[in-house]
Design an enzyme around this catalytic site. Structure first.
Site, mmCIF file in Angstrom:
data_model
loop_
_atom_site.group_PDB
_atom_site.id
_atom_site.type_symbol
_atom_site.label_atom_id
_atom_site.label_comp_id
_atom_site.label_asym_id
_atom_site.label_seq_id
_atom_site.Cartn_x
_atom_site.Cartn_y
_atom_site.Cartn_z
ATOM 1 N N CYS A 17 3.643 -3.934 -18.450
ATOM 2 C CA CYS A 17 4.859 -4.618 -18.008
ATOM 3 C C CYS A 17 5.946 -3.565 -17.826
ATOM 4 C CB CYS A 17 5.314 -5.626 -19.044
ATOM 5 S SG CYS A 17 4.076 -6.891 -19.364
ATOM 6 N N ARG A 42 4.100 -1.185 -9.134
ATOM 7 C CA ARG A 42 2.777 -1.395 -9.730
ATOM 8 C C ARG A 42 2.248 -2.798 -9.454
ATOM 9 N NH1 ARG A 42 4.084 0.738 -15.645
ATOM 10 N NH2 ARG A 42 6.046 -0.274 -15.226
ATOM 11 N N TRP A 90 3.254 -8.391 -16.258
ATOM 12 C CA TRP A 90 1.888 -8.347 -15.754
ATOM 13 C C TRP A 90 1.077 -9.060 -16.825
ATOM 14 C CZ3 TRP A 90 -3.048 -6.488 -16.390
ATOM 15 C CH2 TRP A 90 -3.784 -6.381 -15.213
ATOM 16 N N ASN A 116 6.463 -5.292 -23.812
ATOM 17 C CA ASN A 116 5.212 -4.838 -23.205
ATOM 18 C C ASN A 116 4.252 -4.558 -24.341
ATOM 19 O OD1 ASN A 116 3.172 -3.672 -21.669
ATOM 20 N ND2 ASN A 116 4.119 -1.645 -21.723
ATOM 21 N N GLY A 117 3.012 -5.019 -24.219
ATOM 22 C CA GLY A 117 2.028 -4.775 -25.269
ATOM 23 C C GLY A 117 1.312 -6.057 -25.617
ATOM 24 N N GLU A 496 -20.984 5.493 -8.303
ATOM 25 C CA GLU A 496 -19.524 5.421 -8.292
ATOM 26 C C GLU A 496 -18.922 6.774 -7.900
ATOM 27 O OE1 GLU A 496 -17.401 3.263 -8.144
ATOM 28 O OE2 GLU A 496 -15.536 4.000 -8.986
ATOM 29 N N LYS A 500 -16.479 7.393 -4.670
ATOM 30 C CA LYS A 500 -15.145 8.017 -4.751
ATOM 31 C C LYS A 500 -15.008 9.107 -3.690
ATOM 32 C CE LYS A 500 -13.897 5.492 -6.498
ATOM 33 N NZ LYS A 500 -13.665 4.207 -7.095
ATOM 34 N N GLU A 503 -14.748 7.449 -0.117
ATOM 35 C CA GLU A 503 -13.554 6.690 0.274
ATOM 36 C C GLU A 503 -12.304 7.549 0.365
ATOM 37 O OE1 GLU A 503 -13.206 4.340 -4.030
ATOM 38 O OE2 GLU A 503 -12.592 3.319 -2.221
ATOM 39 N N HIS A 519 -38.527 10.347 -2.310
ATOM 40 C CA HIS A 519 -39.027 9.337 -1.378
ATOM 41 C C HIS A 519 -38.234 9.318 -0.075
ATOM 42 C CE1 HIS A 519 -41.810 7.743 -4.359
ATOM 43 N NE2 HIS A 519 -40.849 7.961 -5.228
ATOM 44 N N LYS A 618 -6.772 -2.450 -0.859
ATOM 45 C CA LYS A 618 -7.022 -2.531 -2.301
ATOM 46 C C LYS A 618 -7.869 -3.748 -2.628
ATOM 47 C CE LYS A 618 -6.579 -1.371 -6.630
ATOM 48 N NZ LYS A 618 -7.554 -0.353 -7.056
HETATM 49 C C1 AGP Z 1 -13.376 1.052 -5.088
HETATM 50 O O1 AGP Z 1 -12.676 2.212 -5.219
HETATM 51 C C2 AGP Z 1 -12.857 0.101 -4.104
HETATM 52 N N1 AGP Z 1 -11.478 -0.135 -4.247
HETATM 53 C C3 AGP Z 1 -13.717 -1.137 -3.886
HETATM 54 O O2 AGP Z 1 -15.058 -0.779 -3.859
HETATM 55 C C4 AGP Z 1 -13.512 -2.298 -4.880
HETATM 56 O O3 AGP Z 1 -14.066 -1.985 -6.103
HETATM 57 C C5 AGP Z 1 -14.163 -3.559 -4.287
HETATM 58 O O4 AGP Z 1 -13.510 -3.884 -3.083
HETATM 59 C C6 AGP Z 1 -14.117 -4.729 -5.224
HETATM 60 O O5 AGP Z 1 -12.803 -5.088 -5.526
HETATM 61 P P1 AGP Z 1 -12.503 -6.083 -6.700
HETATM 62 O O6 AGP Z 1 -12.940 -5.433 -7.961
HETATM 63 O O7 AGP Z 1 -11.017 -6.300 -6.624
HETATM 64 O O8 AGP Z 1 -13.284 -7.336 -6.441
#
Ligand code: AGP
Length: 623
Positions: A17, A42, A90, A116-117, A496, A500, A503, A519, A618
């Site tokens: 928060c 944020r 938040w 906050n907390g 993952e 990273k 993207e 394979h 996002k």
């Molecule tokens: C990862 O860096 C991405 N932002 C993306 O793969 C994300 O994890 C995916 O779109 C799922 O989003 P969510 O967790 O909000 O459902």
């Protein structure tokens, strides 16, 4: 059971928060609103301010929604006042609503509190206060603080706050104000950030320097246990018992924009560094005594005995976290468990019935495919648990229960702290259900609890050790592409890590189960395509080393993520990123940290827009 103190689970929780407080000669309302706007980057779900007006009234306005909604409610002018406090919330307890928005007041309407907390013993305190005749209006943990201060108040606000603090378990950054002491603010911190700003005849409190750097750069960073008693231009700091303590005044070198990022160059880097605190938040109140307990699933407990299979649904990073969850549900519950890409789930659904537990994992809670998959499962009679970072999000309306990551807002498009908190939350969820069903021994549970308690510090150490990735990235940034490999719990980390890189650096990367290398994809490896191997200590370590050697034999440079103290790997790999040892199911969390930082530095070296990479959003709210 009394709530565990945060000392038991770790130290600082995430800054979920935004808090700002002001006392001085300016109009407090505009100063607070300006601070809230600066904290809003944020992304918050409600906002509010309280002022002691020049007429001596306590004025409060608070609204669900963004700061703009609060501004509309306030209109052009706020009542004239020289003291006030504000908050962007938040949500962690209680849905985003006008009622649950901060500030919160006591029964007399004289005291105002922002927080906050997490007050971990708030249920106990709420019951105790209600028995004494206090009327609590909201669902929040924070409101108990206003009533505790009311109970303790004998004409000195700082004394009353200190008395209230002695009753709290958990984490807090608090600012408290009393109508009858109209130029005074009292702030306190324990395991959540709070700083004092000192201007010329004016004083500030804020959770984050970004809220006050426009007015002053002279600050006092409060330490845990500090209580700050502010009047215009002065701050007296004591401990909880009232004993004065000395704190230095620092000068913040940051601009307002840099302050939003806590001095980091990008939100992604800030959020990577927030991971130890985010892990502590995710575990706060859940790793208790010698067991793991997630209260949010209490209403479903009678049904777990009938669960015959577990289906996890998610997209992107959340899907990779679900791969860890699937291994654990299967191992610990002893029933088939599978992670599913949510966008495929509806086209080839597994058998879904009342005996299927469906776990929908989504940071935003708004991913269209995950929501649609959860809805289908629910329609077919399955029990749906959402694991999400966002209270009040769409997925929480589809689910029978929602377990929150408590990771704090994530601004960078590339998920980092929400990945590690998804993994740890799934670990806790699987452990809790397995424990309830008596499918794990006490010794196994104890071992897990010990490892969970050590995890935030291990994550801190992993971040320190990963400092080498900046120099490494400069040597790997011109690669033609990357191949990431891992096995078992190293496999989701490899996936993952590759995501990273893709993207944010726009370089091609493949994440592969190491055994699959031969394979097909091994043909991609050469001097321009390095192999990134997740080779942490585990039962599959030797097999992974064989795969690593296969890459080496194709002239590929090998970057290994390995456990501190592994002598063998130093001889085999071109570069090594070390991580601390941990329990195997938690190894994904530590292994991903150097991979996040490596991807970050490669992207920076390539001049990419790290926080907002091209073509990405996002949250993906269309199918
Ligand atoms: C990862 O860096 C991405 N932002 C993306 O793969 C994300 O994890 C995916 O779109 C799922 O989003 P969510 O967790 O909000 O459902």
């Amino acid at each position: 059971m009394p709530g565990a103190t945060v000392e038991e689970t770790g130290r600082e929780v995430t800054n979920m928060c935004g808090i700002v407080g002001y006392t001085g000669p300016r109009e407090a309302g505009p100063v607070l609103m300006d601070g809230l706007r600066r904290l809003e980057y944020r992304g918050y779900d409600s906002a509010g301010i309280a002022l002691v007006t020049e007429n001596g009234d306590l004025f409060v306005e608070k609204r669900a929604g963004k700061v703009a909604v609060l501004q509309d409610a306030l209109g052009a002018d706020t009542p004239r006042a020289g003291v006030g406090l504000g908050h962007t919330r938040w949500a962690t307890h209680g849905r985003p609503s006008d009622l649950n928005a901060h500030p919160h007041s006591d029964c007399t309407g004289r005291i105002s509190v922002v927080h906050n907390g997490i007050v971990e013993n708030f249920r106990e305190l709420r019951d105790e206060l209600a028995a004494k005749g206090h009327v609590l209006a909201s669902e929040t943990d924070t409101e108990v603080v206003a009533h505790l201060v009311e109970d303790a108040y004998r004409g000195d606000l700082a004394d009353a706050v200190r008395a209230a603090l002695r009753r709290l378990e958990g984490a807090y950054a608090l600012v408290v104000m009393h109508r009858d002491e109209p130029d005074r603010l009292v702030g306190a911190r324990l395991n959540a950030p709070l700083l004092v700003g000192l201007g010329d005849g004016e004083s500030f409190l804020a959770s984050d320097a970004s809220a006050l750097v426009a007015y002053t750069k002279r600050v006092i960073f409060l330490a845990d246990g500090d209580v700050a008693d502010l009047r215009p231009g002065t701050a007296t700091i004591t401990d909880i018992a009232g004993k004065p303590v000395d704190r230095p005044i620092d000068v913040i070198p940051w601009s307002a924009e840099a302050a939003e990022k806590g001095g980091y160059a990008h939100f992604m880097l800030k959020e990577i560094h927030e991971q130890p605190a985010a892990l502590r938040s995710a575990m706060a109140g859940r790793v208790r005594g010698d067991n793991v307990c997630i209260e949010e699933i209490d209403a479903l407990r009678d049904r777990f005995i009938n669960v015959s299979r577990v289906e996890l649904i998610a997209c992107g990073t959340a899907y990779y976290a679900s791969l860890v969850g699937a291994q654990l549900f299967q191992d610990w519950l002893g029933v088939p468990a599978r992670a599913n890409v949510a966008s495929e789930f509806r086209y080839s659904p597994p058998p879904l019935d009342a005996r299927t537990l469906v776990v929908a994992v989504t940071q935003s809670g708004e991913t269209a495919d995950t929501i649609a998959a959860a809805r289908l499962a629910r329609e077919r009679g399955s029990m749906v648990i959402a694991v999400t970072n966002t209270v009040g999000s769409a997925i929480t309306r589809e689910a029978h229960a929602s377990v929150f990551l408590q990771a704090g807002p994530e601004v960078a498009v590339a998920a980092t702290k929400t990945f590690v908190t998804q993994v740890v939350t799934l670990v806790m969820l699987a452990a809790d259900i397995a424990q309830q069903l008596g499918r794990r021994t006490k010794a196994e549970e104890d071992e897990l609890v010990r490892a969970l308690r050590a995890l935030p510090e291990a994550a801190e150490r992993a971040i320190e050790l990963a400092a080498v990735t900046e120099e490494m990235a400069s040597r790997y940034a011109e690669a033609a592409g990357f191949m990431y490999i891992g096995r078992a719990f190293g496999y989701p980390a490899a996936l993952e890590g590759a995501l990273k890189i893709k993207e944010i650096s726009y370089l091609h990367a493949e994440g592969y189960a190491a055994g699959e290398l031969k394979h097909g994809p091994i043909s991609l490896l050469d001097a321009d395509v390095p192999l990134v191997a997740v080779a942490t200590r585990s039962p599959v370590y030797d097999k992974l080393i064989s795969n690593l050697m296969e890459g080496k034999a194709r002239d590929a440079r090998v970057l290994a993520v390995a456990t501190e103290g592994d002598k063998q790997i130093e001889q085999l790999a071109t570069d090594v990123c070390w991580v601390p040892d941990t329990l195997d199911p938690l190894s994904t969390i530590l292994a991903v940290i150097p991979l996040q930082l490596f991807a970050y530095y490669v992207a920076v070296a390539r001049g990419r827009d790290v926080d907002q990479p091209r073509n990405l959003a996002k949250s993906v709210t269309v199918e």
